[in-house]
Design an enzyme around this catalytic site. Structure first.
Site: not given
Length: 678
Positions: A442, A463, A475, A513
């Site tokens: 991540s 991800h 992702e 993120n």
């Protein structure tokens, strides 16, 4: 118009002149429908749009369908009617949303009138009618079947039935909001319409949407048998007489859930409850007026645009590379993410080998997978056979085995770079040079990991988001040296397993993120400065987030959040100040929900809400501050080229974090509100 509506006194009074022209214009030669009347007097209408994998309703197909119905009315041989599709996986996908989005508002109103009129003509046919549903049957595709006496469905996994219009900021307006409650009762109709949920064939039968579920090969025989029998009588639903009471309860429920931020849902409750009694015509009028009002809202425009973005991302190729077929994959790690990924792949037809360092770890992973399958079966999201097939596609081992035929390896081990390098170095010696090596990290650097193996062009990030079986986003993290074939294969694979891929560059935090962490850390800072967690969370719930930032941190795990925050603070020290607040909580053993305490306390899995305090910043100021941070970081990512487009950023944030869909995404929100100069 009277020919269509067969003297119903008030079905569509004062129709628009353009609709009169459409209905009474020159005869059309159907290109999308085939009509055959067989020796038993059954009129078989086959919907088959040329050069398209989907059947949709637009002005052209509605006109043609009207012409086909008119022919049946005048054909003395026709004693019954069966509506079916020639498509492999789609019955009727609903209205042509692209047409609705591109037409002037007045023409959209004409299209609503036309659909109501043509479907009403089908409903008024005096002969028995069967809808033979195989494949996706959504929106207007299901509304037309409500005009038939029977709806039968194939047991194929492509068969999905429902009315998802409220998710686009509108409501069913070709009779669905009026007729569904007469079929299944008011409570079920409200639940199906306000949630927009799609049901598989078994769940649709349980809900009363279809009367029979059979293999596709038996649908014709069943249809023939049904039209020879007695037509089903209208069902009596006593609850429909309690519409005012049920409506008030439903309105309270949806307002509590949506906080009034989705007008289409509250409007749907109003229309369905008022349309449940009285003449069909009055309900159709309510539907038209409601859609006319909703389509004038910018929320509907944003939701429809978002729908197109997701559709495009789920289909488009992103490179000119060759797509390699992947039938077998290996998942390294049987933890929550590893087992979740293995389950998702297997449920989509991929044979999966799941590995871990011990039998105990594998046993726990397999137990989680069995739980996911059992839950899906219990909720009728899959059949018993589909659940069994999913489990049959998964094998597990804690020893090293040959991986020569596995062209994709997904590593889902603990977030530790040295451990991941060791795993990749071992894999590089055991797999062919064309095997794709993917990591589910991540936040860790894909470039650093790629340097640990020969042929770094085959290393990529995949991800997934937790929980894997529910979160639609993946992702795909690329490097400058990532080969076109690897990228094309990865994107195609993610699309194949039913996820939405967004391609991003290798950068700290990647995309989601990277945008999310400043928002979460500012929420932590507000709390440190005396703002209660409940006030912070309530503010963002009122903004439209599905979960407040403090609760989200608890769900993610404070240890995981702290790790990502440190990564970004190291990469961007000027904008991501390193706070020790999370580290202190982690050191004290407060990891969030999984430890029983984080920003909230939990007992027996239930949250204990902290008390509120007075004399604190208003929700609006908290909203403004936190929403601004999200949009600012999103705009920075766009400027830096972390994602390929603003659309991809908006889509990733909506699908990956639940950013309010009706706001269109953080880039759209920034542009629409002007909160950022760019």
């Amino acid at each position: 118009m009277k020919t269509l509506l067969l003297n119903r006194p008030a079905v569509i009074h004062d129709p628009p002149h353009v609709l009169e022209d459409i209905i009474h214009g020159h005869p059309v030669t159907p290109k999308h429908f085939r009509l055959e009347v067989d020796h038993d007097g059954i009129a078989w209408i086959t919907f088959d749009s040329p050069k398209s994998s989907a059947n949709v309703w637009n002005e052209e197909t509605l006109r043609e369908f009207n012409h086909v119905l008119e022919n049946i009315e005048h054909d003395t041989r026709a004693k019954a009617l069966v509506l079916r599709s020639a498509k492999e996986r789609i019955f009727i996908a609903g209205a042509d949303i692209k047409a609705i989005r591109s037409l002037p508002h007045a023409r959209v109103n004409d299209l609503i009138w036309l659909g109501q009129a043509v479907f009403d003509r089908l409903a008024r046919l005096k002969i028995p009618k069967v809808a033979a549903i195989h494949g996706a049957c959504m929106g207007g595709g299901f509304e037309v079947t409500l005009c038939c006496d029977w709806r039968i469905a194939s047991d194929h996994d492509s068969t999905k039935i429902g009315l998802p219009e409220t998710q686009l900021g509108i409501l069913p307006a070709w009779g669905g909001s009026t007729r569904l409650s007469r079929l299944v009762g008011l409570r079920k109709a409200l639940d199906l319409i306000t949630t927009g949920k799609l049901l598989n064939a078994g769940a649709a039968k349980k809900a009363g949407l279809v009367s029979h579920v059979v293999p596709m090969e038996r649908m014709e025989v069943l249809a023939r048998r049904l039209v020879r029998g007695k037509r089903p009588a209208s069902r009596f639903h006593f609850e429909n007489f309690l519409a005012p009471v049920i409506g008030r309860m439903a309105r309270r429920k949806v307002l509590q859930k949506t906080r009034g931020l989705y007008p289409s849902v509250t409007k749907a409750v109003e229309v369905v409850c008022h349309a449940v009694r009285g003449e069909i015509e009055n309900g159709l009028l309510l539907e038209r007026n409601a859609v006319d009002e909703l389509l004038r809202s910018p929320d509907a425009a944003r939701l429809i645009d978002l729908f197109f973005k997701r559709e495009e991302a789920g289909k488009r190729p992103v490179s000119d590379g060759t797509v390699l077929p992947i039938l077998d994959a290996t998942v390294i790690g049987a933890g929550v993410m590893g087992s979740g990924i293995a389950h998702t792949l297997a449920s989509r037809g991929v044979r999966v080998l799941m590995t871990d360092v011990s039998n105990d770890s594998l046993a726990r992973g397999l137990e989680r997978i069995h739980g996911l399958v059992s839950d899906a079966t219990r909720r009728r999201l899959v059949t018993q056979v589909q659940g069994r097939d999913t489990l049959d596609r998964i094998s597990a081992t804690h020893v090293k085995v040959p991986l020569c035929r596995h062209h994709l390896i997904i590593e889902a081990a603990t977030e530790n770079m040295e451990l991941k390098k060791k795993i990749f170095a071992d894999l590089a010696m055991r797999v062919p040079v064309d095997t794709i090596l993917a990591t589910n990290t991540s936040a860790l650097s894909i470039a650093e990991l790629a340097r640990s193996v020969p042929h770094p062009e085959r290393v990529i990030g995949l991800h997934f988001f937790n929980p894997v079986h529910r979160m639609p986003l993946v992702e795909i993290i690329t490097l400058p040296e990532t080969s076109a074939d690897v990228l094309a294969t990865a994107v195609s694979f993610v699309q194949k397993i039913g996820k939405t891929p967004v391609v991003v560059k290798d950068s700290p935090g990647f995309l989601v993120n990277r945008i999310l962490v400043p928002y979460l850390m500012e929420a932590v800072r507000l709390h440190q400065n005396g703002v209660p967690v409940k006030d912070i969370d309530d503010a963002m719930l009122e903004f439209g987030m599905p979960m407040g930032p403090m609760r989200l941190l608890d769900e993610i795990g404070l240890d995981v959040a702290a790790h990502v925050a440190r990564t970004l603070a190291t990469a961007f020290p000027d904008r991501f100040p390193n706070s020790d607040a999370l580290d202190k909580m982690v050191s004290a053993g407060h990891l969030g929900r999984k430890s029983g305490e984080g920003f909230y306390k939990y007992e027996n899995g239930k949250e204990i809400t902290p008390a509120r305090h007075a004399d604190l910043p208003k929700h609006e100021s908290i909203q403004t501050k936190l929403a601004l941070l999200i949009s600012q970081e999103a705009m920075r990512c766009l400027k830096e080229g972390i994602a390929r487009s603003a659309d991809d950023i908006d889509l990733a944030m909506v699908l990956g974090t639940g950013y309010p869909p009706f706001r269109g995404g953080p880039v759209t929100f920034a542009r629409d509100t002007g909160i950022i100069d760019y």
